[in-house]
Motif scaffolding. Structure first.
Motif, PDB file in Angstrom:
ATOM      1  N   ALA A   7       0.820  -1.212   0.000  1.00  0.00           N
ATOM      2  CA  ALA A   7       0.000   0.000   0.000  1.00  0.00           C
ATOM      3  C   ALA A   7       0.851   1.259   0.000  1.00  0.00           C
ATOM      4  CB  ALA A   7      -0.937  -0.006   1.204  1.00  0.00           C
ATOM      5  N   VAL A   8       1.877   1.290   0.848  1.00  0.00           N
ATOM      6  CA  VAL A   8       2.666   2.523   0.959  1.00  0.00           C
ATOM      7  C   VAL A   8       3.694   2.652  -0.159  1.00  0.00           C
ATOM      8  CG1 VAL A   8       2.310   2.554   3.451  1.00  0.00           C
ATOM      9  CG2 VAL A   8       4.387   1.497   2.534  1.00  0.00           C
ATOM     10  N   GLU A   9       4.166   1.533  -0.720  1.00  0.00           N
ATOM     11  CA  GLU A   9       5.139   1.611  -1.800  1.00  0.00           C
ATOM     12  C   GLU A   9       4.482   2.104  -3.091  1.00  0.00           C
ATOM     13  OE1 GLU A   9       8.394   1.209  -1.930  1.00  0.00           O
ATOM     14  OE2 GLU A   9       8.602   0.723   0.197  1.00  0.00           O
ATOM     15  N   ASN A  32       9.592  -0.621  -8.775  1.00  0.00           N
ATOM     16  CA  ASN A  32       9.782  -0.755  -7.339  1.00  0.00           C
ATOM     17  C   ASN A  32      10.226  -2.172  -6.968  1.00  0.00           C
ATOM     18  OD1 ASN A  32       9.139  -1.078  -4.440  1.00  0.00           O
ATOM     19  ND2 ASN A  32       8.319   0.990  -4.652  1.00  0.00           N
ATOM     20  N   THR A  33      11.479  -2.295  -6.552  1.00  0.00           N
ATOM     21  CA  THR A  33      12.049  -3.611  -6.235  1.00  0.00           C
ATOM     22  C   THR A  33      11.377  -4.244  -5.021  1.00  0.00           C
ATOM     23  OG1 THR A  33      14.182  -2.911  -7.136  1.00  0.00           O
ATOM     24  CG2 THR A  33      14.179  -4.826  -5.691  1.00  0.00           C
ATOM     25  N   TYR A  34      11.135  -3.454  -3.990  1.00  0.00           N
ATOM     26  CA  TYR A  34      10.577  -4.001  -2.752  1.00  0.00           C
ATOM     27  C   TYR A  34       9.151  -4.502  -2.959  1.00  0.00           C
ATOM     28  CZ  TYR A  34       9.072  -4.251   2.123  1.00  0.00           C
ATOM     29  OH  TYR A  34       8.576  -4.679   3.324  1.00  0.00           O
ATOM     30  N   ALA A  35       8.320  -3.726  -3.678  1.00  0.00           N
ATOM     31  CA  ALA A  35       6.953  -4.175  -3.940  1.00  0.00           C
ATOM     32  C   ALA A  35       6.949  -5.445  -4.780  1.00  0.00           C
ATOM     33  CB  ALA A  35       6.168  -3.070  -4.636  1.00  0.00           C
ATOM     34  N   ARG A  36       7.856  -5.529  -5.746  1.00  0.00           N
ATOM     35  CA  ARG A  36       7.951  -6.749  -6.570  1.00  0.00           C
ATOM     36  C   ARG A  36       8.321  -7.944  -5.704  1.00  0.00           C
ATOM     37  NH1 ARG A  36      11.101  -4.881  -9.959  1.00  0.00           N
ATOM     38  NH2 ARG A  36      13.117  -5.660  -9.225  1.00  0.00           N
ATOM     39  N   LYS A  37       9.244  -7.769  -4.784  1.00  0.00           N
ATOM     40  CA  LYS A  37       9.658  -8.848  -3.882  1.00  0.00           C
ATOM     41  C   LYS A  37       8.482  -9.327  -3.024  1.00  0.00           C
ATOM     42  CE  LYS A  37      12.690  -9.568   0.141  1.00  0.00           C
ATOM     43  NZ  LYS A  37      11.626  -9.511   1.165  1.00  0.00           N
ATOM     44  N   LEU A  38       7.678  -8.396  -2.531  1.00  0.00           N
ATOM     45  CA  LEU A  38       6.531  -8.775  -1.708  1.00  0.00           C
ATOM     46  C   LEU A  38       5.531  -9.619  -2.505  1.00  0.00           C
ATOM     47  CD1 LEU A  38       5.874  -5.418   0.186  1.00  0.00           C
ATOM     48  CD2 LEU A  38       6.887  -7.503   1.128  1.00  0.00           C
ATOM     49  N   LEU A  39       5.298  -9.252  -3.754  1.00  0.00           N
ATOM     50  CA  LEU A  39       4.354 -10.005  -4.583  1.00  0.00           C
ATOM     51  C   LEU A  39       4.889 -11.387  -4.940  1.00  0.00           C
ATOM     52  CD1 LEU A  39       3.157  -7.125  -6.916  1.00  0.00           C
ATOM     53  CD2 LEU A  39       1.729  -8.408  -5.324  1.00  0.00           C
ATOM     54  N   ILE A  40       6.190 -11.464  -5.215  1.00  0.00           N
ATOM     55  CA  ILE A  40       6.795 -12.761  -5.534  1.00  0.00           C
ATOM     56  C   ILE A  40       6.650 -13.710  -4.348  1.00  0.00           C
ATOM     57  CG2 ILE A  40       9.011 -13.905  -5.920  1.00  0.00           C
ATOM     58  CD1 ILE A  40       8.042 -12.688  -8.438  1.00  0.00           C
ATOM     59  N   GLU A  41       6.897 -13.207  -3.143  1.00  0.00           N
ATOM     60  CA  GLU A  41       6.772 -14.051  -1.949  1.00  0.00           C
ATOM     61  C   GLU A  41       5.326 -14.465  -1.713  1.00  0.00           C
ATOM     62  OE1 GLU A  41       8.455 -11.687   1.127  1.00  0.00           O
ATOM     63  OE2 GLU A  41      10.538 -12.190   0.622  1.00  0.00           O
ATOM     64  N   ALA A  42       4.396 -13.534  -1.918  1.00  0.00           N
ATOM     65  CA  ALA A  42       2.982 -13.842  -1.676  1.00  0.00           C
ATOM     66  C   ALA A  42       2.440 -14.835  -2.690  1.00  0.00           C
ATOM     67  CB  ALA A  42       2.158 -12.557  -1.708  1.00  0.00           C
ATOM     68  N   GLY A  62       7.890  -4.250 -12.892  1.00  0.00           N
ATOM     69  CA  GLY A  62       8.951  -5.018 -13.528  1.00  0.00           C
ATOM     70  C   GLY A  62       8.666  -6.501 -13.617  1.00  0.00           C
ATOM     71  N   LEU A  63       7.388  -6.875 -13.676  1.00  0.00           N
ATOM     72  CA  LEU A  63       7.004  -8.284 -13.707  1.00  0.00           C
ATOM     73  C   LEU A  63       6.639  -8.767 -15.110  1.00  0.00           C
ATOM     74  CD1 LEU A  63       4.871  -8.418 -10.438  1.00  0.00           C
ATOM     75  CD2 LEU A  63       7.006  -9.657 -10.858  1.00  0.00           C
ATOM     76  N   VAL A  64       6.843  -7.925 -16.117  1.00  0.00           N
ATOM     77  CA  VAL A  64       6.551  -8.320 -17.496  1.00  0.00           C
ATOM     78  C   VAL A  64       7.840  -8.767 -18.177  1.00  0.00           C
ATOM     79  CG1 VAL A  64       4.578  -6.783 -17.678  1.00  0.00           C
ATOM     80  CG2 VAL A  64       6.845  -5.950 -18.320  1.00  0.00           C
ATOM     81  N   PRO A  65       7.747  -9.640 -19.195  1.00  0.00           N
ATOM     82  CA  PRO A  65       8.966 -10.129 -19.860  1.00  0.00           C
ATOM     83  C   PRO A  65       9.689  -9.012 -20.613  1.00  0.00           C
ATOM     84  CG  PRO A  65       7.066 -11.534 -20.352  1.00  0.00           C
ATOM     85  CD  PRO A  65       6.534 -10.300 -19.698  1.00  0.00           C
ATOM     86  N   SER A  66      10.994  -9.088 -20.621  1.00  0.00           N
ATOM     87  CA  SER A  66      11.771  -8.202 -21.488  1.00  0.00           C
ATOM     88  C   SER A  66      11.630  -8.694 -22.925  1.00  0.00           C
ATOM     89  CB  SER A  66      13.240  -8.196 -21.067  1.00  0.00           C
ATOM     90  OG  SER A  66      13.774  -9.511 -21.103  1.00  0.00           O
ATOM     91  N   GLU A  67      11.950  -7.845 -23.877  1.00  0.00           N
ATOM     92  CA  GLU A  67      11.761  -8.220 -25.277  1.00  0.00           C
ATOM     93  C   GLU A  67      12.902  -7.680 -26.130  1.00  0.00           C
ATOM     94  OE1 GLU A  67       8.393  -7.853 -28.839  1.00  0.00           O
ATOM     95  OE2 GLU A  67       7.842  -7.593 -26.729  1.00  0.00           O
TER      96      GLU A  67
END
Length: 368
Positions: free
Chosen positions: A235-237, A276-286, A254-259
């Motif tokens: 929420a805050v990120e 946002n690296t931290y928000a991406r990390k939270l989603l990957i873990e969840a 940054g969760l989409v494929p590079s091309e």
């Protein structure tokens, strides 16, 4: 006096290098000054009134941008990952960086970073404090386990870092005084960090309940794998979820494929890892939690459903079932689990957006 001036600022902790450019006349002005917002403002005002300033996002934060905006200067912060640089440009200096920023601003090729207000930034710092402490605690516990493992001592049960396990750890001893001191110091560090973590979690829970993002946090917690600290962090990120759509939120994180495509050839590679690296990390873990069996909501989700609106509850239940079915589909195809989880995280970001954005949109339409 310039008719309109674009100013690039290369900001450092000690000094700031400025480059002013007027595209219409070709006039330029460069200046190096101390990293004092008042001094920077004084120099910029030489080119007032039609001035736009830009500097690159980085460790210096948003203090200068807020100061300039409060003084009536249009200042933007450029996303460092989106700055274009010619492949053959091998010379990098502060003056050249400031000039490039001014030129990019003049042609409208700067990707702006949203500038959070001080309260929002403070909430981000709290969330990142919790993340850093969790990492330190994991490392400290790993050190304790490593010492025991190297000396052939193994805890007989699978569950660790319980009260029983802690008592067992304190009963272990070594003949060598230096090793005994090292073991006790590592164990003490792990216990101190555990207490510190508990104190931070308590403060995060109290802050989350009272902050402006409380409705969004409650909604995000209706999804599997997202509990208090994860919901608070997301929420805050991200802050303003209405900036995105269900399809663009994944790109922002940054969760989409590079091309790498050219002509008739199209090649997609690993995810971009932009944003946002931290928000991406939270989603990957969840996302990993959605692989676990799921038939009906557990006790935690049922309690959480009671604190949100029916529309949010229905949407969250749809998301939980959909994400678990996607995991089952990937497993049936024997998809590499890491890649599958990344795809689930990308879709989870969309479901988070579908819960958070309507709430924030409703708040704007019906202010208190």
């Amino acid at each position: 006096m310039f008719e309109h001036t674009f100013i690039g600022l290369d900001v450092h902790a000690v000094n700031v290098v400025g480059h002013a450019l007027n595209p219409a006349t070709g006039e330029v002005s460069a200046h190096t000054m101390p990293a004092d917002p008042a001094i920077v403002l004084e120099w910029i005002r030489r080119f007032a009134p039609d001035v736009t300033a830009v500097y690159e996002s980085g460790p210096t934060g948003f203090v200068l941008a807020r100061y300039l905006r409060a003084a009536g200067i249009n200042c933007v912060v450029a996303a460092s990952s989106k700055l274009l640089r010619a492949p053959g440009d091998r010379v990098k200096t502060d003056r050249r960086d400031a000039r490039v920023l001014a030129e990019m601003l003049a042609v409208g090729s700067v990707t702006e970073v949203r500038i959070p207000d001080p309260d929002e930034e403070a909430l981000r710092d709290l969330s990142r404090l919790r993340s850093g402490t969790a990492k330190d605690l994991a490392h400290a516990r790993q050190h304790v386990n490593a010492i025991l493992l190297r000396h052939g001592i193994r805890y007989p049960k699978d569950t660790r870092w319980t009260k029983e396990h802690t008592r067992w750890l304190h009963r272990q001893s070594f003949e060598e005084p230096a090793l005994q001191f090292t073991y006790e110091a590592d164990l003490e560090q792990a216990e101190l960090l555990a207490v510190h973590m508990a104190r931070i979690d308590k403060h995060v829970a109290a802050t989350a309940a009272a902050c402006r993002y409380a409705p969004v946090i409650d909604a995000l917690m209706c999804l599997r794998g997202i509990q208090m600290t994860t919901a608070f962090g997301l929420a805050v990120e991200i802050g303003d979820w209405t900036r995105f759509t269900g399809s663009t939120i994944g790109s922002y994180l940054g969760l989409v494929p590079s091309e790498d495509s050219s002509g008739q050839s199209r090649h997609q590679g690993p995810i971009t890892k932009a944003g946002n690296t931290y928000a991406r990390k939270l989603l990957i873990e969840a996302a990993w939690q959605h692989r676990r069996p799921y038939v009906r909501p557990g006790e935690r989700l049922l309690r959480q459903f009671d604190v949100v609106a029916p529309a949010t509850r229905i949407r969250a239940m749809e998301g939980n079932h959909r994400l678990h079915r996607k995991w089952e589909h990937f497993d049936e195809r024997h998809k590499l689990s890491v890649k599958a989880n990344t795809a689930i995280a990308r879709e989870l970001a969309g479901w988070c957006w579908s819960l958070a954005a309507p709430l924030q949109q409703g708040e704007r339409m019906n202010p208190a």
